[in-house]
Design a protein around this motif. Structure first.
Motif, mmCIF file in Angstrom:
data_model
loop_
_atom_site.group_PDB
_atom_site.id
_atom_site.type_symbol
_atom_site.label_atom_id
_atom_site.label_comp_id
_atom_site.label_asym_id
_atom_site.label_seq_id
_atom_site.Cartn_x
_atom_site.Cartn_y
_atom_site.Cartn_z
ATOM 1 N N THR A 80 65.200 52.372 55.024
ATOM 2 C CA THR A 80 65.172 51.261 53.880
ATOM 3 C C THR A 80 64.041 51.888 52.947
ATOM 4 O OG1 THR A 80 65.460 49.768 55.458
ATOM 5 C CG2 THR A 80 64.558 49.117 53.254
ATOM 6 N N ALA A 83 65.330 54.452 50.781
ATOM 7 C CA ALA A 83 66.212 54.073 49.557
ATOM 8 C C ALA A 83 65.318 53.306 48.617
ATOM 9 C CB ALA A 83 67.106 53.019 50.178
ATOM 10 N N ASN A 84 64.466 52.437 48.939
ATOM 11 C CA ASN A 84 63.364 51.822 47.815
ATOM 12 C C ASN A 84 62.591 52.714 47.067
ATOM 13 O OD1 ASN A 84 64.871 49.374 48.690
ATOM 14 N ND2 ASN A 84 63.213 48.959 50.266
ATOM 15 N N VAL A 187 70.928 57.882 50.223
ATOM 16 C CA VAL A 187 70.888 57.857 48.939
ATOM 17 C C VAL A 187 71.695 58.724 47.951
ATOM 18 C CG1 VAL A 187 69.203 58.289 47.176
ATOM 19 C CG2 VAL A 187 68.401 56.986 49.120
ATOM 20 N N GLY A 190 75.306 57.795 47.431
ATOM 21 C CA GLY A 190 75.774 56.717 46.299
ATOM 22 C C GLY A 190 76.248 55.469 46.909
ATOM 23 N N ASP A 191 77.173 55.132 46.029
ATOM 24 C CA ASP A 191 77.683 53.996 46.252
ATOM 25 C C ASP A 191 78.357 53.641 47.530
ATOM 26 O OD1 ASP A 191 77.088 53.108 43.761
ATOM 27 O OD2 ASP A 191 78.905 53.200 42.758
ATOM 28 N N ASP A 194 75.973 51.978 50.190
ATOM 29 C CA ASP A 194 75.301 50.850 49.991
ATOM 30 C C ASP A 194 75.503 49.644 51.192
ATOM 31 O OD1 ASP A 194 74.468 51.511 47.433
ATOM 32 O OD2 ASP A 194 75.930 50.557 46.325
ATOM 33 N N PRO A 195 76.898 49.697 51.727
ATOM 34 C CA PRO A 195 76.874 48.687 53.032
ATOM 35 C C PRO A 195 76.054 49.080 54.039
ATOM 36 C CG PRO A 195 79.044 49.199 52.276
ATOM 37 C CD PRO A 195 78.312 50.170 51.139
ATOM 38 N N LEU A 197 73.131 50.793 53.836
ATOM 39 C CA LEU A 197 71.736 50.590 53.226
ATOM 40 C C LEU A 197 71.558 48.902 53.485
ATOM 41 C CD1 LEU A 197 71.216 52.853 50.322
ATOM 42 C CD2 LEU A 197 70.193 53.114 52.730
ATOM 43 N N ARG A 198 72.475 48.111 53.080
ATOM 44 C CA ARG A 198 72.327 46.852 53.251
ATOM 45 C C ARG A 198 72.161 46.415 54.725
ATOM 46 N NH1 ARG A 198 76.379 46.591 49.041
ATOM 47 N NH2 ARG A 198 78.063 46.110 50.411
ATOM 48 N N GLU A 201 68.752 47.337 56.010
ATOM 49 C CA GLU A 201 67.774 46.212 55.573
ATOM 50 C C GLU A 201 67.915 45.044 56.095
ATOM 51 O OE1 GLU A 201 66.170 44.315 51.277
ATOM 52 O OE2 GLU A 201 67.974 45.893 51.170
#
Length: 456
Positions: A80, A83-84, A187, A190-191, A194-195, A197-198, A201
């Motif tokens: 996390t 990514a942040n 990272v 890319g898109d 996203d699932p 990384l969500r 988190e």
């Protein structure tokens, strides 16, 4: 924590008529220490085996609870945070600054260790039995660091067998490397990532709630662990090594009351306020004797009480728990190596002292694959050409001095992260101001774990 809940807690404290420091979590941990000492002396003095077994069982269970949370915390927090870190303009500079401050505090700590050993001369006229000298079972290696960062498997897990069955362990540094790699890959993906990384988190938030439950048990765990220490170690082991133990604790105390305050003042951080906040980390390190076991608490306190952004703390604290050890890797090997030289009547030159400094500043990383103060000492002795059998002279008091060493280790890990965040202007002053009672501000499961608008 909601404003209503916060107001409710504040009103309760006001009604009690006691100041916040007397009712907060830090006071509870301190009370646990006192109760543990009393129970330990009662169990030891009255030979109450059932009480000794109870203290040992509860203490071991608490450390086990902390350790079991380390692997998922490292993975979720590091992925996390990577990514942040895209929100932080100077991420690379933060990493370099972290290593630099690790080295600075290690350098100052080893200087203290050398001075204490030369002034107190613990190895001169020592009555320790030479027959206790023995070669160690593990020896530090300069190649261990390279080996330790190459994962043995995808999750950094290893297993060993014994008469008691199969035991599992994990290599924290390997897991850190794996997590960094996965975070960077996510990272880069890319898109599409996203699932993932969500999910990571969200998983981190679940882990933090569980940590909240475990951390709140700290006063009980502290009482059990300090009671266990009293009944298990006692003071009989000190004997002829009492002067050596005293030298170690003098060195540790000087780092805590001279070196760290000086470094904090240099960076514009209030020393008293820092120690108020770091107290739960210090006390748990003392009783658990495990930097990795305390790591979840260290990270949580550093984020929630110090105001260090989780994007950075998630990198700095796991790395520090593996390689940042002012107690084990600086003070102890310096004093112990000079003790061995004095015991065997070996004169040390300026070159030897420079080598002690070099090994202490750089060597903790070299022993990361076989972490331990004894292994660090073997690296120091072998580099100086001193007899490795000298390690055996000091093993009798290892548990007693390890308590103080670990407390300094974890304090230094939090200190370095706080200093770097302060110097990079990413320290959340509002969080610092609100965290007046150490971990009290760190234990709310509903607080946000990261500042979305972190800027360099």
């Amino acid at each position: 924590m909601s404003d209503t809940a916060t107001s409710s807690e504040t009103n309760k404290k006001k009604k009690s008529g006691l100041p916040a420091w007397a009712t907060g979590f830090g006071a509870q941990v301190f009370a646990g220490l006192i109760i543990g000492l009393i129970l330990g002396f009662v169990a030891s003095g009255m030979s109450l085996q059932w009480l000794s077994d109870l203290l040992s069982g509860v203490g071991n269970a608490y450390v086990q609870l902390l350790r079991v949370m380390v692997p998922p915390l490292i993975f979720a927090a590091v992925v996390t945070s990577v990514a942040n870190l895209r929100k932080v303009a100077n991420a690379a500079a933060l990493a370099v600054s972290t290593l630099v401050w690790f080295a600075i505090t290690a350098f100052l700590s080893v200087l203290v260790g050398i001075v204490v050993a030369l002034v107190m001369r613990p190895g001169v006229n020592s009555t320790v039995d030479p027959a206790s000298a023995a070669d160690p079972s593990r020896v530090g290696s300069w190649t261990a660091f390279i080996q330790s960062i190459v994962p043995d498997n995808f999750i950094g897990l290893s297993a060993s067998t014994s008469d008691d069955g199969v035991s599992l362990s994990f290599a924290a540094l390997q897991l850190l490397v794996i997590s960094l790699a996965i975070g960077i890959a996510a990272v880069k993906a890319g898109d599409a990532a996203d699932p993932f990384l969500r999910f990571t988190e969200s998983f981190l938030k679940v882990i933090q709630v569980i940590l909240w439950w475990i951390i709140r048990l700290a006063p009980i765990g502290t009482a059990a662990l300090i009671g266990k220490a009293v009944t298990t170690y006692g003071w009989d082991a000190l004997g002829s090594l009492g002067k050596f133990v005293l030298a170690i604790y003098v060195g540790l105390a000087l780092v805590l009351i001279v070196v760290y305050p000086a470094v904090l003042k240099f960076n514009g951080i209030n020393t008293i306020e820092f120690y108020k906040r770091v107290w739960p980390v210090f006390s748990l390190g003392f009783v658990t004797r495990s930097s990795m076991g305390v790591m979840p608490v260290t990270q949580r306190v550093t984020e929630r009480s110090m105001g260090v952004p989780s994007e950075y703390a998630s990198f700095a604290i796991p790395l520090g728990a593996t390689t940042k050890m002012d107690g084990c890797a600086s003070i102890y090997p310096a004093i112990a190596a000079i003790f061995v030289a004095q015991f065997y009547d070996i004169d040390l030159t300026l070159t030897h002292y420079l080598l002690i400094i070099f090994v202490s500043v750089i060597g903790s990383a070299a022993t990361a694959g076989t972490t331990g103060a004894t292994v660090m000492l073997t690296l120091t002795l072998s580099t100086l050409g001193l007899p490795l059998a000298g390690v055996g002279l000091l093993l009798a008091v290892e548990p007693i001095i390890d308590m103080g060493r670990t407390a300094v280790n974890v304090t230094g890990q939090s200190l370095a992260a706080t200093i770097v965040a302060k110097r990079a202007n990413i320290l959340d002053q509002e969080t610092w101001d609100q965290a007046a009672d150490g971990i009290e501000a760190a234990v709310s499961p509903s607080q946000s774990t990261a500042k979305a608008d972190v800027n360099a």
